[in-house]
Scaffold this motif. Structure first.
Motif, PDB file in Angstrom:
ATOM      1  N   LEU A 163       0.962  -1.156  -0.023  1.00 34.55           N
ATOM      2  CA  LEU A 163      -0.017   0.134  -0.064  1.00 34.55           C
ATOM      3  C   LEU A 163       0.828   1.056  -0.190  1.00 34.55           C
ATOM      4  O   LEU A 163       1.870   1.245   0.627  1.00 34.55           O
ATOM      5  CB  LEU A 163      -0.884  -0.003   1.156  1.00 34.55           C
ATOM      6  CG  LEU A 163      -2.181  -0.732   1.369  1.00 34.55           C
ATOM      7  CD1 LEU A 163      -2.970  -0.720   2.523  1.00 34.55           C
ATOM      8  CD2 LEU A 163      -3.395  -0.402   0.170  1.00 34.55           C
ATOM      9  N   TRP A 221      -7.719   5.536   0.030  1.00 29.97           N
ATOM     10  CA  TRP A 221      -7.646   4.362  -0.755  1.00 29.97           C
ATOM     11  C   TRP A 221      -8.879   4.751  -1.721  1.00 29.97           C
ATOM     12  O   TRP A 221      -9.661   5.257  -1.154  1.00 29.97           O
ATOM     13  CB  TRP A 221      -7.812   3.147  -0.174  1.00 29.97           C
ATOM     14  CG  TRP A 221      -7.767   1.864  -1.084  1.00 29.97           C
ATOM     15  CD1 TRP A 221      -6.641   1.247  -1.360  1.00 29.97           C
ATOM     16  CD2 TRP A 221      -8.749   1.300  -2.024  1.00 29.97           C
ATOM     17  NE1 TRP A 221      -6.843   0.237  -2.447  1.00 29.97           N
ATOM     18  CE2 TRP A 221      -8.241   0.400  -2.580  1.00 29.97           C
ATOM     19  CE3 TRP A 221     -10.204   1.603  -2.050  1.00 29.97           C
ATOM     20  CZ2 TRP A 221      -8.892  -0.650  -3.443  1.00 29.97           C
ATOM     21  CZ3 TRP A 221     -10.944   0.773  -3.031  1.00 29.97           C
ATOM     22  CH2 TRP A 221     -10.135  -0.335  -3.482  1.00 29.97           C
ATOM     23  N   PRO A 222      -8.689   4.675  -3.071  1.00 27.51           N
ATOM     24  CA  PRO A 222      -7.346   3.852  -3.733  1.00 27.51           C
ATOM     25  C   PRO A 222      -6.533   5.027  -4.410  1.00 27.51           C
ATOM     26  O   PRO A 222      -5.627   4.546  -4.971  1.00 27.51           O
ATOM     27  CB  PRO A 222      -8.202   3.259  -5.054  1.00 27.51           C
ATOM     28  CG  PRO A 222      -9.525   4.323  -5.245  1.00 27.51           C
ATOM     29  CD  PRO A 222      -9.793   4.974  -3.991  1.00 27.51           C
ATOM     30  N   GLU A 262      -2.509   0.636  -4.590  1.00 25.13           N
ATOM     31  CA  GLU A 262      -2.283  -0.925  -3.980  1.00 25.13           C
ATOM     32  C   GLU A 262      -1.771  -1.745  -5.184  1.00 25.13           C
ATOM     33  O   GLU A 262      -2.043  -1.792  -6.367  1.00 25.13           O
ATOM     34  CB  GLU A 262      -3.692  -1.308  -3.475  1.00 25.13           C
ATOM     35  CG  GLU A 262      -3.469  -2.736  -3.024  1.00 25.13           C
ATOM     36  CD  GLU A 262      -5.063  -3.286  -2.553  1.00 25.13           C
ATOM     37  OE1 GLU A 262      -5.854  -2.342  -1.998  1.00 25.13           O
ATOM     38  OE2 GLU A 262      -5.358  -4.420  -2.575  1.00 25.13           O
ATOM     39  N   HIS A 278      -4.631  -1.403  -7.870  1.00 26.82           N
ATOM     40  CA  HIS A 278      -5.644  -0.545  -7.721  1.00 26.82           C
ATOM     41  C   HIS A 278      -5.162   0.912  -7.710  1.00 26.82           C
ATOM     42  O   HIS A 278      -4.158   1.193  -7.020  1.00 26.82           O
ATOM     43  CB  HIS A 278      -6.346  -0.783  -6.426  1.00 26.82           C
ATOM     44  CG  HIS A 278      -6.618  -2.334  -6.316  1.00 26.82           C
ATOM     45  ND1 HIS A 278      -8.139  -2.513  -6.576  1.00 26.82           N
ATOM     46  CD2 HIS A 278      -6.325  -3.400  -5.829  1.00 26.82           C
ATOM     47  CE1 HIS A 278      -8.320  -4.039  -6.265  1.00 26.82           C
ATOM     48  NE2 HIS A 278      -6.890  -4.476  -5.975  1.00 26.82           N
ATOM     49  N   SER A 291     -10.132   0.720  -9.435  1.00 29.92           N
ATOM     50  CA  SER A 291      -9.998  -0.053  -8.294  1.00 29.92           C
ATOM     51  C   SER A 291     -11.130  -0.977  -8.159  1.00 29.92           C
ATOM     52  O   SER A 291     -12.048  -1.192  -9.166  1.00 29.92           O
ATOM     53  CB  SER A 291     -10.026   1.136  -7.045  1.00 29.92           C
ATOM     54  OG  SER A 291     -11.177   1.601  -7.194  1.00 29.92           O
ATOM     55  N   SER A 322     -10.384  -2.978 -11.155  1.00 26.05           N
ATOM     56  CA  SER A 322      -8.862  -2.822 -10.912  1.00 26.05           C
ATOM     57  C   SER A 322      -8.414  -4.010 -12.238  1.00 26.05           C
ATOM     58  O   SER A 322      -8.962  -4.533 -12.925  1.00 26.05           O
ATOM     59  CB  SER A 322      -8.425  -3.882  -9.726  1.00 26.05           C
ATOM     60  OG  SER A 322      -9.037  -5.226  -9.937  1.00 26.05           O
TER      61      SER A 322
END
Length: 271
Positions: free
Chosen positions: A136, A143-144, A148, A167, A172, A176
């Motif tokens: 991460l 997020w995103p 990731e 992601h 995401s 993704s």
């Protein structure tokens, strides 16, 4: 005519060899040779607290995925023994959750942009079991947008297949960018395999053992490329959740993910 044909065939073979070599050199980053993190899990004790911290609890909305486990730092769920890190998911009522497990993180302890990240792991098995080795973004973005990288993600009910995924903003969750890798005549829960990425500014390559099965570049994403900053490592075994569904009557507990080692390499010119 025959001599001309052989000369032409020889020329084509040379072109193909040169072309394949240039592709291999582009895909494989031989310069990631400086070892900057190595945990061989050689001591029978808790994981090294200079490298690993823990996420504890159930997180918001089951860590955003409707997962069922409560993450702990208890030796029942995470320990080092016989030269390996052992993360165990158990069926037990704990702080209101029906399962327990562990999620280790290097957040604030080890964070890096670019390099080769790899781990040698034997995976668990069963409907609703969701182990992962992933990264991460270390920044404060939500997020995103923080980004990731799922180096290895796996549905326990599909023991021959893993996925490598990224992601980011605009790509995401269900949107993704992902690709799977499947074993032939083998399973990921019956032996160890090396899961890794080689990550540079212009691409992220995904490997299982020595096989490159996925390459993602900035041109492949629908939104902003956010993989130009330090990321930290996570290793966990989730139970249930949107990705794998619920455990069923055939899911056997406890289930363990066994990690032989984690290694990270870098190229000083990229950092």
């Amino acid at each position: 005519m025959q001599r001309t044909f052989f000369i032409y065939a020889f020329f084509i073979s040379i072109v193909l060899v040169v072309t394949s070599c240039s592709i291999d050199e582009r895909q494989t980053v031989a310069n990631f040779t400086t070892l900057v993190l190595e945990d061989e899990f050689d001591s029978d004790e808790a994981p090294n607290n200079a490298v690993w911290d823990y996420d504890i609890g159930t997180g918001a909305n089951g860590w955003g995925n409707n997962e069922l486990q409560y993450y702990t730092d208890r030796s029942d769920n995470v320990k080092v023994e016989n030269g390996a890190l052992v993360i165990t998911a158990k069926r037990e009522l704990f702080n209101g959750s029906p399962y327990t497990s562990a999620r280790l993180v290097t957040r604030g302890l080890f964070e890096q942009a670019y390099g080769r990240f790899e781990a040698r792991i034997q995976l668990p098995f069963g409907q609703g079991i969701w182990p992962a080795f992933w990264l991460l973004g270390a920044n404060e973005d939500d997020w995103p947008k923080k980004g990731e990288i799922d180096i290895m993600e796996y549905r326990g009910q599909e023991p021959t297949k893993v996925l490598g995924t990224i992601h980011g903003p605009g790509y995401s969750a269900g949107e993704s960018i992902s690709k799977s890798y499947s074993l032939e005549n083998d399973r990921f829960d019956t032996g160890f395999h090396v899961f890794g990425i080689e990550w540079a500014p212009e691409y992220i390559n995904f490997y299982v053992d020595d096989v490159l099965y996925n390459q993602i570049t900035p041109a492949d994403v629908a939104g902003e490329w956010v993989f130009d900053q330090p990321f930290y490592i996570l290793m966990n075994v989730a139970v249930g959740g949107n990705f794998v569904g619920l455990p069923n009557s055939e899911t056997i507990f406890p289930q363990t993910m066994i990690v032989d080692y984690v290694r990270v390499y870098t190229n000083d010119e990229l950092n």
